[in-house]
Design a protein around this motif. Structure first.
Motif, PDB file in Angstrom:
ATOM      1  N   LEU A  12       1.712  -1.644   8.875  1.00  0.00           N
ATOM      2  CA  LEU A  12       2.046  -2.653   7.878  1.00  0.00           C
ATOM      3  C   LEU A  12       1.036  -2.644   6.743  1.00  0.00           C
ATOM      4  O   LEU A  12       1.383  -2.785   5.574  1.00  0.00           O
ATOM      5  N   LYS A  13      -0.223  -2.478   7.088  1.00  0.00           N
ATOM      6  CA  LYS A  13      -1.266  -2.430   6.058  1.00  0.00           C
ATOM      7  C   LYS A  13      -1.068  -1.214   5.160  1.00  0.00           C
ATOM      8  O   LYS A  13      -1.226  -1.288   3.932  1.00  0.00           O
ATOM      9  N   LEU A  16       1.698  -1.954   2.833  1.00  0.00           N
ATOM     10  CA  LEU A  16       1.230  -2.921   1.842  1.00  0.00           C
ATOM     11  C   LEU A  16       0.481  -2.224   0.714  1.00  0.00           C
ATOM     12  O   LEU A  16       0.689  -2.512  -0.462  1.00  0.00           O
ATOM     13  N   VAL A  25       1.083  -8.245  -4.951  1.00  0.00           N
ATOM     14  CA  VAL A  25       2.113  -8.178  -3.925  1.00  0.00           C
ATOM     15  C   VAL A  25       2.558  -9.610  -3.641  1.00  0.00           C
ATOM     16  O   VAL A  25       1.753 -10.549  -3.687  1.00  0.00           O
ATOM     17  N   GLN A  29       7.958  -9.725  -0.772  1.00  0.00           N
ATOM     18  CA  GLN A  29       7.822  -8.280  -0.528  1.00  0.00           C
ATOM     19  C   GLN A  29       7.233  -8.036   0.859  1.00  0.00           C
ATOM     20  O   GLN A  29       7.677  -7.139   1.574  1.00  0.00           O
ATOM     21  N   MET A  30       6.231  -8.841   1.210  1.00  0.00           N
ATOM     22  CA  MET A  30       5.599  -8.643   2.520  1.00  0.00           C
ATOM     23  C   MET A  30       6.538  -9.027   3.650  1.00  0.00           C
ATOM     24  O   MET A  30       6.541  -8.395   4.713  1.00  0.00           O
ATOM     25  N   MET A  33       8.628  -6.192   4.438  1.00  0.00           N
ATOM     26  CA  MET A  33       7.891  -5.173   5.196  1.00  0.00           C
ATOM     27  C   MET A  33       7.678  -5.583   6.648  1.00  0.00           C
ATOM     28  O   MET A  33       7.165  -4.805   7.444  1.00  0.00           O
ATOM     29  N   ILE A  35       5.838  -8.314   7.410  1.00  0.00           N
ATOM     30  CA  ILE A  35       4.543  -8.982   7.483  1.00  0.00           C
ATOM     31  C   ILE A  35       4.776 -10.488   7.463  1.00  0.00           C
ATOM     32  O   ILE A  35       5.258 -11.038   6.464  1.00  0.00           O
ATOM     33  N   VAL A  40      -0.216 -12.512   6.911  1.00  0.00           N
ATOM     34  CA  VAL A  40      -0.734 -12.616   5.545  1.00  0.00           C
ATOM     35  C   VAL A  40      -2.014 -13.442   5.549  1.00  0.00           C
ATOM     36  O   VAL A  40      -3.017 -13.067   4.916  1.00  0.00           O
ATOM     37  N   TYR A  43      -4.768 -11.373   6.824  1.00  0.00           N
ATOM     38  CA  TYR A  43      -5.220 -10.393   5.831  1.00  0.00           C
ATOM     39  C   TYR A  43      -6.132 -11.050   4.796  1.00  0.00           C
ATOM     40  O   TYR A  43      -7.102 -10.439   4.334  1.00  0.00           O
ATOM     41  N   LEU A  49      -6.570  -9.160   1.346  1.00  0.00           N
ATOM     42  CA  LEU A  49      -5.775  -9.779   0.289  1.00  0.00           C
ATOM     43  C   LEU A  49      -6.547 -10.929  -0.339  1.00  0.00           C
ATOM     44  O   LEU A  49      -7.303 -11.629   0.343  1.00  0.00           O
ATOM     45  N   ARG A  59      -4.437  -6.999  -3.733  1.00  0.00           N
ATOM     46  CA  ARG A  59      -4.963  -6.226  -2.617  1.00  0.00           C
ATOM     47  C   ARG A  59      -6.433  -5.877  -2.832  1.00  0.00           C
ATOM     48  O   ARG A  59      -6.882  -5.721  -3.974  1.00  0.00           O
TER      49      ARG A  59
END
Length: 259
Positions: A12-13, A16, A25, A29-30, A33, A35, A40, A43, A49, A59
């Protein structure tokens, strides 16, 4: 954390960080994916993030760019496109502006508020007026397309012909007539088919008159390639606009040509 979840997290990272540099991002969007909001949050805590504002993240190691930020807004449903002098600069039509340092001009139909993180970082102006008779969706706007049509993350930007008319709409309120003339002076490759369509759809009598007067004065080839009979320049009376003691006086360029 189990081996499987660690493997998933690494994948996933990687996904990203596969997005274009300079573009925030978004939460949506995440989510696409896979996420989750919890991931989040993790992260952010781990420094991968940085929260810019609600729903937008930068990012680690990335540097926010103006084009990337606009593209992120568009991906979140903001119907903005880059136009006017900003578009002329991005399209390489004018070169005396410092790219990225001039005020960014965005055109928007809806009244959806631009996030504070964006306006705090970029010197920008939002135009809400309808300069053309057209559908409001970005994909349906007359001669507005992605800066890089091969890149789905590239922002929507006016074609030079549209950007020129958008710039002329700012005269004399936000744009001087002298600067407008200087911008138009080297534009010998304007496309007549695009301009014809744009001028026919243009809702501003002032913009149409000003374009023809300056184009004729500068002897731009395109002015002889346009069908004036299909354009509405308004009544035969003179258009006068006075601002801070300066007057913009525009005759009807179609008078005597339509009959």
């Amino acid at each position: 954390m189990s081996t499987n979840s660690l493997h998933s997290s690494k994948n996933l990272k990687a996904a990203l960080f596969s997005l274009p540099n300079g573009m925030p991002v978004t939460t949506s969007q995440m989510e696409q994916m896979g996420i989750s909001r919890q991931l989040v949050h993790r992260y952010v805590l781990n420094g991968w993030l940085e929260s810019l504002g609600y729903g937008y993240f930068l990012r680690a190691g990335d540097e926010l760019t103006r084009n990337g930020a606009v593209a992120a807004l568009e991906s979140q449903g903001h119907d903005v496109h880059i136009g006017g002098k900003s578009a002329l600069s991005l399209r390489g039509v004018i070169h005396y502006l410092a790219l990225g340092k001039d005020k960014l001009t965005l055109y928007q139909v809806s009244r959806k508020k631009i996030p504070e993180w964006f306006t705090a970082r970029f010197d920008c102006e939002i135009r809400m007026s309808r300069l053309f008779e057209e559908k409001g969706a970005l994909e349906n706007r007359l001669h507005v397309r992605r800066l890089d049509e091969a890149d789905r993350y590239s922002p929507f930007v006016s074609e030079p012909e549209r950007a020129l008319l958008e710039m002329l709409d700012d005269v004399p309120q936000k744009q001087s007539l002298d600067d407008a003339r200087k911008i138009m002076e080297p534009l010998f490759t304007l496309r007549s088919d695009l301009l014809q369509e744009l001028l026919e759809a243009c809702t501003r009598i002032k913009v149409k008159r000003l374009f023809f007067i300056l184009a004729a004065e500068l002897q731009l080839p395109v002015v002889e390639q346009l069908d004036v009979s299909k354009l509405d320049f308004g009544s035969a009376s003179v258009y006068v606009r006075t601002l801070k003691g300066n007057s913009l006086i525009l005759q009807n360029p179609g008078k005597g040509k339509n009959g």
